[in-house]
Design an enzyme around this catalytic site. Structure first.
Site, short mmCIF file in Angstrom:
data_model
loop_
_atom_site.label_atom_id
_atom_site.label_comp_id
_atom_site.label_asym_id
_atom_site.label_seq_id
_atom_site.Cartn_x
_atom_site.Cartn_y
_atom_site.Cartn_z
N GLN A 86 0.85 -1.19 0.00
CA GLN A 86 0.00 0.00 0.00
C GLN A 86 0.88 1.25 0.00
OE1 GLN A 86 -3.40 -0.53 3.06
NE2 GLN A 86 -1.92 -2.11 3.57
N HIS A 104 -1.60 1.61 -4.10
CA HIS A 104 -2.03 3.01 -3.94
C HIS A 104 -1.15 3.98 -4.73
CE1 HIS A 104 -4.16 1.79 0.07
NE2 HIS A 104 -4.85 1.46 -0.99
N CYS A 112 -1.38 13.54 -15.59
CA CYS A 112 -1.99 14.80 -16.00
C CYS A 112 -3.49 14.75 -15.75
CB CYS A 112 -1.69 15.03 -17.49
SG CYS A 112 -2.45 16.54 -18.12
N CYS A 115 -4.92 15.32 -19.79
CA CYS A 115 -4.82 14.36 -20.90
C CYS A 115 -4.48 12.95 -20.42
CB CYS A 115 -3.81 14.82 -21.94
SG CYS A 115 -2.09 14.63 -21.43
N THR A 174 0.62 -2.92 8.58
CA THR A 174 -0.59 -2.19 8.13
C THR A 174 -1.66 -2.25 9.20
OG1 THR A 174 -2.35 -2.03 6.47
CG2 THR A 174 -1.41 -4.23 6.81
N SER A 175 -2.37 -1.11 9.34
CA SER A 175 -3.46 -1.05 10.32
C SER A 175 -4.67 -1.83 9.81
CB SER A 175 -3.86 0.40 10.59
OG SER A 175 -4.27 1.01 9.38
N PRO A 200 3.58 -4.38 15.73
CA PRO A 200 3.62 -4.23 17.19
C PRO A 200 2.22 -4.09 17.81
CG PRO A 200 4.94 -2.50 16.12
CD PRO A 200 4.26 -3.29 15.03
N ALA A 217 8.86 -4.46 12.24
CA ALA A 217 9.08 -5.25 11.02
C ALA A 217 10.49 -5.81 10.92
CB ALA A 217 8.78 -4.37 9.80
C1 BJW Z 1 4.71 -1.01 12.46
C2 BJW Z 1 5.86 -0.38 12.84
C3 BJW Z 1 7.04 -1.09 12.67
C4 BJW Z 1 4.28 0.97 13.21
N1 BJW Z 1 6.99 -2.30 12.16
N2 BJW Z 1 4.69 -2.23 11.96
C5 BJW Z 1 -15.32 -0.86 2.67
C6 BJW Z 1 -15.62 -0.62 4.01
C7 BJW Z 1 -15.42 0.65 4.56
C8 BJW Z 1 -14.91 1.70 3.80
C9 BJW Z 1 -14.60 1.47 2.50
C10 BJW Z 1 -14.83 0.20 1.94
N3 BJW Z 1 -14.43 0.26 0.65
C11 BJW Z 1 -13.97 1.49 0.39
C12 BJW Z 1 -14.07 2.27 1.48
C13 BJW Z 1 -13.66 3.72 1.56
C14 BJW Z 1 -12.16 3.91 1.79
C15 BJW Z 1 -11.78 3.25 3.11
O1 BJW Z 1 -11.22 2.18 3.16
N4 BJW Z 1 -12.06 3.93 4.19
C16 BJW Z 1 -11.75 3.39 5.52
C17 BJW Z 1 -10.67 4.28 6.16
C18 BJW Z 1 -12.99 3.27 6.31
N5 BJW Z 1 -11.40 3.36 0.69
C19 BJW Z 1 -11.20 4.04 -0.42
O2 BJW Z 1 -11.65 5.16 -0.60
C20 BJW Z 1 -10.38 3.34 -1.49
N6 BJW Z 1 -11.03 3.42 -2.72
C21 BJW Z 1 -12.06 2.61 -3.06
O3 BJW Z 1 -12.39 1.67 -2.35
O4 BJW Z 1 -12.65 2.88 -4.28
C22 BJW Z 1 -14.00 2.49 -4.48
C23 BJW Z 1 -14.83 3.72 -4.08
C24 BJW Z 1 -15.03 4.70 -5.01
C25 BJW Z 1 -15.81 5.84 -4.65
C26 BJW Z 1 -16.29 5.97 -3.34
C27 BJW Z 1 -16.02 4.96 -2.40
C28 BJW Z 1 -15.29 3.83 -2.78
C29 BJW Z 1 -9.05 4.06 -1.71
C30 BJW Z 1 -8.20 4.08 -0.51
C31 BJW Z 1 -6.90 4.85 -0.82
C32 BJW Z 1 -6.05 5.05 0.41
N7 BJW Z 1 -5.10 6.10 0.16
C33 BJW Z 1 -4.07 6.37 1.14
C34 BJW Z 1 -3.24 7.57 0.63
C35 BJW Z 1 -2.34 7.12 -0.53
C36 BJW Z 1 -1.50 8.24 -1.05
C37 BJW Z 1 -0.57 8.80 0.00
O5 BJW Z 1 0.29 8.08 0.53
O6 BJW Z 1 -0.69 9.98 0.26
O7 BJW Z 1 -3.25 5.22 1.30
S1 BJW Z 1 -4.69 6.65 2.77
C38 BJW Z 1 -3.39 5.83 3.62
O8 BJW Z 1 -3.91 4.64 4.27
C39 BJW Z 1 -2.45 5.31 2.50
C40 BJW Z 1 -2.09 3.95 3.02
O9 BJW Z 1 -1.63 3.14 1.95
C41 BJW Z 1 -3.37 3.47 3.64
C42 BJW Z 1 -3.19 2.35 4.63
O10 BJW Z 1 -2.45 2.76 5.73
P1 BJW Z 1 -1.39 1.76 6.39
O11 BJW Z 1 -0.31 1.46 5.42
O12 BJW Z 1 -2.10 0.60 6.97
O13 BJW Z 1 -0.75 2.71 7.51
P2 BJW Z 1 -1.31 3.09 8.98
O14 BJW Z 1 -0.60 4.31 9.38
O15 BJW Z 1 -2.76 3.08 9.02
O16 BJW Z 1 -0.83 1.87 9.89
C43 BJW Z 1 0.54 1.64 10.18
C44 BJW Z 1 0.67 0.30 10.91
O17 BJW Z 1 2.04 0.05 11.09
C45 BJW Z 1 0.02 0.30 12.31
O18 BJW Z 1 -0.76 -0.89 12.46
C46 BJW Z 1 1.23 0.26 13.26
O19 BJW Z 1 0.98 -0.54 14.44
C47 BJW Z 1 2.26 -0.43 12.41
N8 BJW Z 1 3.64 -0.10 12.73
N9 BJW Z 1 5.52 0.90 13.36
C48 BJW Z 1 5.76 -2.84 11.83
N10 BJW Z 1 8.25 -0.54 13.04
ZN ZN Z 2 -1.43 16.45 -20.23
#
Ligand code: BJW
Ligand code: ZN
Length: 232
Positions: A86, A104, A112, A115, A174-175, A200, A217
Site C-alpha cells: 500500500q 495506492h 496529467c 490528458c 498495516t493497520s 507491534p 518489522a
Molecule cells: C509497524 C511499525 C514497525 C508501526 N513495524 N509495523 C469498505 C468498508 C469501509 C470503507 C470502504 C470500503 N471500501 C472502500 C471504502 C472507503 C475507503 C476506506 O477504506 N475507508 C476506511 C478508512 C474506512 N477506501 C477508499 O476510498 C479506497 N477506494 C475505493 O475503495 O474505491 C471504491 C470507491 C469509489 C468511490 C467511493 C467509495 C469507494 C481508496 C483508498 C486509498 C487510500 N489512500 C491512502 C493515501 C495514498 C497516497 C498517499 O500516501 O498519500 O493510502 S490513505 C493511507 O492509508 C495510505 C495507506 O496506503 C493506507 C493504509 O495505511 P497503512 O499502510 O495501513 O498505515 P497506517 O498508518 O494506518 O498503519 C501503520 C501500521 O504500522 C500500524 O498498524 C502500526 O501498528 C504499524 N507499525 N511501526 C511494523 N516498526
Molecule cells: Zn497532459
C-alpha cells in the site's frame, strides 16, 4: 512457493518514513480529507502538492531497512515472493524486489489531470509547484490513490488473484483499516493460506492470523524467516 507479503506504512517506519495513523502519524496533524482526496486537490492543488513535495523530499533521504532488504533476499532465495504494497515510497524496489504491486500508486509518478499522460520523476525538489504536464501543459497530480478513488482495476485484479493463490501471506505494518487492501488477507485465508502478522499493534486482521510477531518489522521478518527456514 507462493509467499505474498502485504505491506503497509509500518514496514517503512524504521527507515524514518512516517506512518499515517497513530501518535506520530501523518493524520495526527493533517486531516486526510484536506490532503488526500480529489476534492482537496480541486480546492487547493498547491497545498496538496506541498504535502506531497515534502514527503518526496523526506523519502528521498530514507533507505530501505532490514525488513525491506530481507524480503528482497527472500525473493531471490525462495523464488516466488510477491510484494503487494500500500506504500507509495518505492523502498521495496530500492531494496531490490522485482515483483512489487503498488496498490495506492507512487510518490515518484505523476499524471496529467487534463490528458491522462503518466510519467515518472525523482526530481527533488520538483522544478515547479504545482507541476505541469510535459505533453499538454495541463495540471499534474501525484499518481496515488486518494480516498474515494478506485484502485486501478487491473492492479486490484492481480492482487486479488495473488492473495487467492498464496500459500503464505505475511501482513506487515498495516493497520488493515483501508479497503479494498484490507480484504486481501481474508481472501487469502478463505483460500487456505497461512496468515502471518508482523505488527507491534493488534489489528482487525489479527484474528485471522495463524502466527503473530508483535514487534517491529525488522526483527519480526527476521524471526519469521529463521523460523520458516528451520521448519522447511
Ligand atoms: C509497524 C511499525 C514497525 C508501526 N513495524 N509495523 C469498505 C468498508 C469501509 C470503507 C470502504 C470500503 N471500501 C472502500 C471504502 C472507503 C475507503 C476506506 O477504506 N475507508 C476506511 C478508512 C474506512 N477506501 C477508499 O476510498 C479506497 N477506494 C475505493 O475503495 O474505491 C471504491 C470507491 C469509489 C468511490 C467511493 C467509495 C469507494 C481508496 C483508498 C486509498 C487510500 N489512500 C491512502 C493515501 C495514498 C497516497 C498517499 O500516501 O498519500 O493510502 S490513505 C493511507 O492509508 C495510505 C495507506 O496506503 C493506507 C493504509 O495505511 P497503512 O499502510 O495501513 O498505515 P497506517 O498508518 O494506518 O498503519 C501503520 C501500521 O504500522 C500500524 O498498524 C502500526 O501498528 C504499524 N507499525 N511501526 C511494523 N516498526
Ligand atoms: Zn497532459
Amino acid at each position: 512457493m507462493r509467499i505474498v507479503a502485504l505491506t503497509g506504512a509500518g514496514i517503512s517506519a524504521e527507515s524514518g518514513v512516517p506512518t499515517f495513523r497513530g501518535a506520530a502519524g501523518l493524520w495526527r496533524d493533517n486531516r486526510p480529507e484536506d490532503l488526500a482526496t480529489p476534492s482537496a486537490f480541486n480546492r487547493d492543488p498547491k497545498l496538496v502538492w506541498e504535502f506531497y513535495s515534502w514527503r518526496r523530499e523526506l523519502v528521498s533521504r530514507c533507505k530501505p531497512n532490514d525488513a525491506h532488504n530481507l524480503l528482497a533476499e527472500i525473493e531471490l532465495d525462495a523464488g516466488g515472493l510477491q510484494i503487494i504494497t500500500q506504500n507509495v515510497d518505492g523502498l521495496h524496489q530500492k531494496a531490490g524486489n522485482q515483483n512489487v504491486i503498488e496498490l495506492h500508486g507512487s510518490l515518484w509518478k505523476l499524471k496529467c489531470t487534463n490528458c491522462d499522460h503518466k510519467w515518472s520523476s525523482d526530481d527533488v525538489p520538483l522544478p515547479e509547484l504545482p507541476p505541469t504536464c510535459p505533453a499538454c501543459g495541463g495540471l499534474a497530480r501525484p499518481d496515488v490513490v486518494w480516498f474515494g478513488e478506485s484502485l486501478d482495476p487491473e492492479i486490484l485484479r492481480q492482487a486479488t488473484v495473488l492473495a487467492a493463490e498464496a500459500r503464505i501471506m505475511l501482513v506487515i505494518g498495516t493497520s488493515a483499516l483501508v479497503y479494498p487492501a484490507a480484504s486481501l488477507p481474508r481472501i487469502a485465508k478463505e483460500n487456505r493460506a497461512r496468515i502471518v502478522e508482523i505488527n507491534p499493534q493488534e489489528t482487525p486482521i489479527s484474528n485471522l492470523a495463524d502466527e503473530i510477531f508483535r514487534e517491529p518489522a525488522t526483527s519480526g521478518v527476521r524471526k519469521w524467516w529463521q523460523h520458516f527456514e528451520n521448519s522447511n
